[in-house]
Design a protein around this motif. Structure first.
Motif, PDB file in Angstrom:
ATOM      1  N   LEU A   1       3.199 -10.800  -1.128  1.00 50.00           N
ATOM      2  CA  LEU A   1       3.125  -9.585  -1.482  1.00 50.00           C
ATOM      3  C   LEU A   1       3.154  -8.850  -3.158  1.00 50.00           C
ATOM      4  N   ILE A   2       4.175  -8.986  -3.020  1.00 49.64           N
ATOM      5  CA  ILE A   2       3.007  -8.684  -4.986  1.00 49.64           C
ATOM      6  C   ILE A   2       2.179  -8.486  -5.165  1.00 49.64           C
ATOM      7  N   ALA A   3       1.102  -9.519  -5.544  1.00 52.59           N
ATOM      8  CA  ALA A   3       0.054  -9.154  -5.231  1.00 52.59           C
ATOM      9  C   ALA A   3      -1.119  -8.896  -4.707  1.00 52.59           C
ATOM     10  N   VAL A   4      -0.493  -8.554  -3.113  1.00 54.27           N
ATOM     11  CA  VAL A   4      -1.173  -7.527  -2.397  1.00 54.27           C
ATOM     12  C   VAL A   4      -1.146  -6.751  -3.311  1.00 54.27           C
ATOM     13  N   LEU A   5       0.675  -6.045  -3.375  1.00 55.34           N
ATOM     14  CA  LEU A   5       1.281  -4.571  -4.258  1.00 55.34           C
ATOM     15  C   LEU A   5       0.036  -4.456  -5.293  1.00 55.34           C
ATOM     16  N   LEU A   6       0.128  -5.778  -6.509  1.00 59.10           N
ATOM     17  CA  LEU A   6      -0.678  -4.883  -7.709  1.00 59.10           C
ATOM     18  C   LEU A   6      -2.474  -5.168  -7.635  1.00 59.10           C
ATOM     19  N   ALA A   7      -2.919  -6.058  -6.312  1.00 58.45           N
ATOM     20  CA  ALA A   7      -4.578  -5.600  -6.287  1.00 58.45           C
ATOM     21  C   ALA A   7      -4.460  -3.693  -5.971  1.00 58.45           C
ATOM     22  N   LEU A   8      -3.856  -3.608  -5.131  1.00 57.58           N
ATOM     23  CA  LEU A   8      -3.505  -1.892  -4.418  1.00 57.58           C
ATOM     24  C   LEU A   8      -3.386  -0.850  -5.552  1.00 57.58           C
ATOM     25  N   ALA A   9      -2.296  -1.413  -7.214  1.00 61.21           N
ATOM     26  CA  ALA A   9      -1.897  -0.370  -7.681  1.00 61.21           C
ATOM     27  C   ALA A   9      -3.428  -0.038  -8.835  1.00 61.21           C
ATOM     28  N   SER A  10      -3.874  -1.361  -8.917  1.00 56.06           N
ATOM     29  CA  SER A  10      -4.621  -1.623  -9.901  1.00 56.06           C
ATOM     30  C   SER A  10      -6.121  -0.693  -9.467  1.00 56.06           C
ATOM     31  N   ALA A  11      -6.527  -0.587  -8.138  1.00 54.89           N
ATOM     32  CA  ALA A  11      -7.838   0.028  -6.807  1.00 54.89           C
ATOM     33  C   ALA A  11      -7.735   1.522  -7.423  1.00 54.89           C
ATOM     34  N   GLY A  12      -5.877   2.008  -6.841  1.00 55.04           N
ATOM     35  CA  GLY A  12      -5.849   3.530  -7.179  1.00 55.04           C
ATOM     36  C   GLY A  12      -5.579   3.374  -9.448  1.00 55.04           C
ATOM     37  N   PHE A  13      -5.157   2.699  -9.746  1.00 55.43           N
ATOM     38  CA  PHE A  13      -5.699   2.641 -10.636  1.00 55.43           C
ATOM     39  C   PHE A  13      -7.258   3.514 -11.764  1.00 55.43           C
ATOM     40  N   PHE A  14      -7.791   2.241 -10.774  1.00 57.51           N
ATOM     41  CA  PHE A  14      -9.820   2.708 -11.108  1.00 57.51           C
ATOM     42  C   PHE A  14      -9.747   4.305 -10.837  1.00 57.51           C
ATOM     43  N   MET A  15      -8.800   3.895  -9.371  1.00 61.79           N
ATOM     44  CA  MET A  15      -9.981   5.356  -8.499  1.00 61.79           C
ATOM     45  C   MET A  15      -9.489   6.512  -9.550  1.00 61.79           C
ATOM     46  N   LEU A  16      -8.674   6.403 -10.088  1.00 66.04           N
ATOM     47  CA  LEU A  16      -8.148   7.988 -10.506  1.00 66.04           C
ATOM     48  C   LEU A  16      -8.327   8.052 -12.337  1.00 66.04           C
ATOM     49  N   ARG A  17      -8.836   7.298 -12.903  1.00 68.59           N
ATOM     50  CA  ARG A  17      -9.283   6.999 -14.020  1.00 68.59           C
ATOM     51  C   ARG A  17     -10.870   8.070 -14.127  1.00 68.59           C
ATOM     52  N   ARG A  18     -10.512   8.365 -15.454  1.00 68.25           N
ATOM     53  CA  ARG A  18     -11.907   9.522 -15.569  1.00 68.25           C
ATOM     54  C   ARG A  18     -12.781   8.121 -16.063  1.00 68.25           C
ATOM     55  N   GLY A  19     -14.078   8.624 -16.352  1.00 68.45           N
ATOM     56  CA  GLY A  19     -14.801   7.646 -16.785  1.00 68.45           C
ATOM     57  C   GLY A  19     -16.415   8.120 -16.506  1.00 68.45           C
TER      58      GLY A  19
END
Length: 72
Positions: free
Chosen positions: A9-27
């Motif tokens: 479950l933690i791995a699922v949350l980390l993958a979701l958080a990283s997707a959110g990070f890449f979505m909000l990242r500029r570049g």
């Protein structure tokens, strides 16, 4: 057994958080979109693997349903 499920479950949350990070990242949008899609695909793969693991553990008798006690 509980620890493996919690780790999944933690791995699922980390993958979701990283997707959110890449979505909000500029570049550059091309690299950002690819990385976000990979993170979301990883989340789906880990979720399916976790579901299959829990199902297999139930079928093998490694985990037992306890149910919810009824209030009287």
């Amino acid at each position: 057994m509980k620890y493996l499920i919690v780790i999944g479950l933690i791995a699922v949350l980390l993958a979701l958080a990283s997707a959110g990070f890449f979505m909000l990242r500029r570049g550059a949008t091309q690299g950002r979109d690819v990385r976000m899609a990979r993170a979301l695909a990883l989340r789906v793969a880990v979720s399916v693997a976790l579901f299959l693991f829990i199902w297999l553990a139930y079928l093998m008798g490694w985990i037992q349903p306890t149910g919810v006690p009824l209030a009287k």
